[in-house]
Scaffold this active site. Structure first.
Site, PDB file in Angstrom:
ATOM      1  CB  VAL A 183      -0.973   0.001   1.207  1.00 12.11           C
ATOM      2  CG1 VAL A 183      -1.904   1.197   1.120  1.00 12.11           C
ATOM      3  CG2 VAL A 183      -1.794  -1.293   1.254  1.00 12.11           C
ATOM      4  N   GLY A 218      -0.489  -9.662  -3.129  1.00 11.38           N
ATOM      5  CA  GLY A 218      -0.420  -8.582  -2.132  1.00 11.38           C
ATOM      6  C   GLY A 218      -1.730  -8.331  -1.408  1.00 11.38           C
ATOM      7  CE  LYS A 278     -10.645  -5.470   5.501  1.00  9.71           C
ATOM      8  NZ  LYS A 278     -10.425  -6.456   4.441  1.00  9.71           N
TER       9      LYS A 278
END
Ligand code: NDP
Ligand code: HSE
Length: 429
Positions: A15, A189, A207
């Protein structure tokens, strides 16, 4: 244009490197939309000499990640290290102590320390933004916190883990083995540093805890979640589900009701007619039901460098524009603590798969356990003998209390007839 927004970037992996690439490639567009340039001044990671495919020589390097927060040439810290505690948490606390805003993609840290961090940000009068932490590039945090802010939300649910969805859909379409597909997700990834967080439902749980807090105005309560991942889903379950008209998806679900807040991450059978059944690969999708807006569906890439960087930079653009606002749906002192609702009285249909010994009386034993617990069977399929001599029995129940299915499984616990752990998946009807 005014002064640039100066950022420090901690973490230069999938990221972090994606954020550098995006800020480079779309610099002009971003500056026009943000009203000022967004520039990286300093960076940090573990290995200073690693080739990350981006030019880092122009930025100051800090070996000590925490030092980023103290630099005078930094307005906002971007934390892309990961992990609920350790250097990520130290950096987040340091940023607020230094009066700097924080952008993070770190759902583990937010699920465990979100309330503390939101309080620190509010007291410091700075931003804490985390669009990338839930559903990667999909603007679901903004959608719920801002777009649906006027609504009472009854339910929020969906596909929250790209790795699991990637694995399940590859197993489904290519008949591949679980671990082979996991290796592909890691290479792409998507997977967490510890991929058990993905496949055991922990990442989706992190989440969901954040989403539920925003949807219901409650304190994040990760400890109240029931978690089950996809580790025990067999190719045979996926094939059986397909034959019955369903696809297997790992769903996170949160519902606010009279009994409190119900939160669960669980592999489910989703009817092929439901939009979530058509969400494949690392895509995420979140459904929210608002009392005025009705049903909202947010869908898009839930992981990967580009989509996640897109969400991180969107948060930076907000900050550059001067948008601060409460990090969660409302100021932290207005968030309520919801009671934990138990699943027992929930009703629904369920898929149960047993791996059993191929001998007389086994089916009768399973059927008796169902009968004694008050579970009504809609269909029962027995598949031929597997290579190891065992037999698969798949059952779909009629609609009934989840409590009864749990009781039936409890009755069968330790039975000599079962060759392995039974698989339970709820059916999304
Ligand atoms: P990576 O493992 O690719 O990168 C992590 C980075 O953090 C690396 O640059 C690493 O340094 C650095 N780092 C790790 N430990 C330390 C430490 N102790 N001190 C300093 N730096 C450290 O992770 P991702 O980029 O995939 O994920 C980053 C965050 O974004 C996580 O919170 C993750 O959950 C979240 N996220 C990831 C998504 C994805 O698709 N990958 C999507 C959405 C959120 P080095 O490179 O030198 O080893
Ligand atoms: N490991 C996570 C996933 C990354 O697979 O969804 C995105 O949060």
């Amino acid at each position: 244009m005014t002064e640039p927004l100066r950022i420090a970037l901690a973490g230069l992996g999938t990221v972090g490197a994606g954020v550098v690439r995006l800020l480079d490639r779309n610099a002009d567009l971003i500056a026009r939309r943000a009203g000022r340039a967004i520039i990286v001044t300093s960076v940090s990671a573990r290995d200073r000499h690693k080739d990350r495919g981006v030019d880092l020589a122009r930025f100051a390097w800090e070996d000590d990640t925490s030092a980023l927060a103290e630099r005078s040439d930094v307005d906002v810290v971007v934390e892309l290290i990961g992990g609920s505690d350790g250097p990520a948490l130290a950096l987040a606390r340091g940023a607020f102590a230094a009066g700097k805003g924080l952008v993070t993609a770190n759902k583990a840290m937010l699920a465990h320390h979100g309330i503390e961090l939101a309080g620190l940000a509010e007291r410091a009068g700075v931003a804490l933004k985390f669009e990338a932490a839930v559903a990667g590039g999909v603007p679901v945090i903004k959608g719920l916190r801002e777009g649906a802010a006027a609504n009472r939300i009854a339910q929020v649910y969906g596909i929250l883990n790209g790795t699991c969805n990637f694995i399940l859909s590859r197993m489904e379409t290519e008949g591949r083995d679980f671990y082979e597909v996991l290796a592909q997700a890691q290479a792409a990834g998507f997977a967490e540093a510890d991929p058990s967080f993905d496949i055991d439902g922990v990442d989706a749980g992190h989440k969901l805890a954040i989403l539920a807090s925003i949807a219901f105005g409650t304190l994040p309560a990760f400890g109240d979640l029931a978690l089950e991942g996809i580790r025990h889903v067999l190719g045979a379950d996926i094939a059986e589900a397909a034959a019955l008209g369903y696809r297997v998806r790992l769903l996170g679900m949160a519902e606010a009701g009279a009994a409190g807040l119900f939160q669960r991450v669980h592999p489910c059978l989703v009817p092929v007619s439901h939009p979530l059944a058509h969400v494949t690969g690392a895509t995420n999708a979140v459904v929210a039901e608002g009392d005025f807006v009705g049903r909202l569906l947010f869908q898009g890439a839930g992981a990967g460098a580009g989509p996640t960087a897109s969400a991180v930079v969107a948060d930076l653009i907000d900050i550059a524009r001067g948008v601060v606002g409460p990090p969660l749906s409302m100021p932290t002192d207005l968030l309520t603590r919801a009671a934990r609702a138990e699943p027992g009285e929930r009703r629904g249909r369920a898929y149960l798969r047993f791996t059993v010994a191929d001998r007389v009386g086994v089916l009768a034993e399973i059927a008796a356990a169902m009968r004694d617990a008050g579970v009504s069977i809609e269909s029962l399929i027995q598949r031929g003998v597997q290579a190891d001599g065992s037999v698969l029995v798949a059952i779909v129940t009629h609609d009934g209390p989840e409590r009864c299915v749990a009781q039936a499984l409890e009755r069968l616990r330790g039975s000599q007839s079962l060759a392995g752990r039974p698989m339970l998946m709820h059916i999304l009807d």
